[in-house]
Motif scaffolding. Structure first.
Motif, mmCIF file in Angstrom:
data_model
loop_
_atom_site.group_PDB
_atom_site.id
_atom_site.type_symbol
_atom_site.label_atom_id
_atom_site.label_comp_id
_atom_site.label_asym_id
_atom_site.label_seq_id
_atom_site.Cartn_x
_atom_site.Cartn_y
_atom_site.Cartn_z
ATOM 1 N N VAL A 1 4.905 4.107 -4.183
ATOM 2 C CA VAL A 1 4.747 4.318 -5.611
ATOM 3 C C VAL A 1 3.293 4.078 -5.996
ATOM 4 C CG1 VAL A 1 5.579 3.576 -7.878
ATOM 5 C CG2 VAL A 1 7.100 3.470 -5.914
ATOM 6 N N LEU A 2 2.818 4.797 -7.002
ATOM 7 C CA LEU A 2 1.428 4.667 -7.443
ATOM 8 C C LEU A 2 1.074 3.221 -7.768
ATOM 9 C CD1 LEU A 2 -1.223 6.036 -8.071
ATOM 10 C CD2 LEU A 2 -0.381 6.515 -10.350
ATOM 11 N N ALA A 3 1.981 2.494 -8.426
ATOM 12 C CA ALA A 3 1.704 1.098 -8.768
ATOM 13 C C ALA A 3 1.435 0.280 -7.512
ATOM 14 C CB ALA A 3 2.861 0.506 -9.558
ATOM 15 N N ASP A 4 2.176 0.548 -6.433
ATOM 16 C CA ASP A 4 1.943 -0.163 -5.178
ATOM 17 C C ASP A 4 0.544 0.135 -4.643
ATOM 18 O OD1 ASP A 4 4.493 -1.241 -5.266
ATOM 19 O OD2 ASP A 4 5.352 0.266 -3.921
ATOM 20 N N LYS A 5 0.119 1.387 -4.745
ATOM 21 C CA LYS A 5 -1.221 1.758 -4.288
ATOM 22 C C LYS A 5 -2.283 1.076 -5.137
ATOM 23 C CE LYS A 5 -0.186 6.176 -2.150
ATOM 24 N NZ LYS A 5 -0.503 7.603 -2.100
ATOM 25 N N ASP A 6 -2.040 1.015 -6.440
ATOM 26 C CA ASP A 6 -2.988 0.338 -7.329
ATOM 27 C C ASP A 6 -3.078 -1.145 -6.978
ATOM 28 O OD1 ASP A 6 -3.449 2.718 -8.662
ATOM 29 O OD2 ASP A 6 -2.210 2.189 -10.399
ATOM 30 N N ASP A 7 -1.930 -1.777 -6.757
ATOM 31 C CA ASP A 7 -1.916 -3.195 -6.393
ATOM 32 C C ASP A 7 -2.652 -3.430 -5.084
ATOM 33 O OD1 ASP A 7 -0.456 -3.834 -8.659
ATOM 34 O OD2 ASP A 7 1.474 -3.912 -7.611
ATOM 35 N N LYS A 8 -2.450 -2.539 -4.118
ATOM 36 C CA LYS A 8 -3.128 -2.676 -2.832
ATOM 37 C C LYS A 8 -4.639 -2.522 -3.011
ATOM 38 C CE LYS A 8 -1.485 -1.287 1.167
ATOM 39 N NZ LYS A 8 -1.011 -0.445 2.275
ATOM 40 N N ALA A 9 -5.052 -1.570 -3.828
ATOM 41 C CA ALA A 9 -6.477 -1.358 -4.062
ATOM 42 C C ALA A 9 -7.103 -2.573 -4.742
ATOM 43 C CB ALA A 9 -6.700 -0.097 -4.894
ATOM 44 N N ILE A 10 -6.414 -3.138 -5.706
ATOM 45 C CA ILE A 10 -6.927 -4.319 -6.400
ATOM 46 C C ILE A 10 -7.012 -5.492 -5.426
ATOM 47 C CG2 ILE A 10 -6.410 -6.050 -8.181
ATOM 48 C CD1 ILE A 10 -5.240 -3.649 -9.820
#
Length: 68
Positions: free
Chosen positions: A2-11
Motif C-alpha cells: 500500500v502507498l502508506a506503507d511505502k511512505d512509512d518506509k521512505a520516512i
C-alpha cells in the motif's frame, strides 16, 4: 504494498539516513556510499547510484535533520 506503507518506509529510511552524518562526520564520499546502500531495493539491489544517493542525502539533511 500500500502507498502508506511505502511512505512509512521512505520516512523511516530518511530518518535512518540522518545517522549517517554522525557515523561518518566530515566524510562525504562515505556518507553518499552508505546512503546508496541504505536506499537499495529488490529492483535496485546495488542502490540507485551515487548521484541519486547524494540527492537523497541532501534532502534528508535539508528536511529531516538540518542540525547535522
Amino acid at each position: 504494498m500500500v502507498l502508506a506503507d511505502k511512505d512509512d518506509k521512505a520516512i523511516s529510511r530518511g530518518v535512518d539516513t540522518c545517522g549517517i552524518f554522525s557515523r561518518f562526520p566530515d566524510d562525504e564520499p562515505k556518507q553518499i556510499d552508505q546512503t546508496n546502500q541504505r536506499w537499495s531495493s529488490p529492483t535496485h539491489p546495488e542502490g540507485h547510484g551515487l548521484a541519486t544517493a547524494e540527492k537523497i542525502l541532501d534532502l534528508a539533511h535539508k528536511h529531516i535533520c538540518p542540525d547535522f
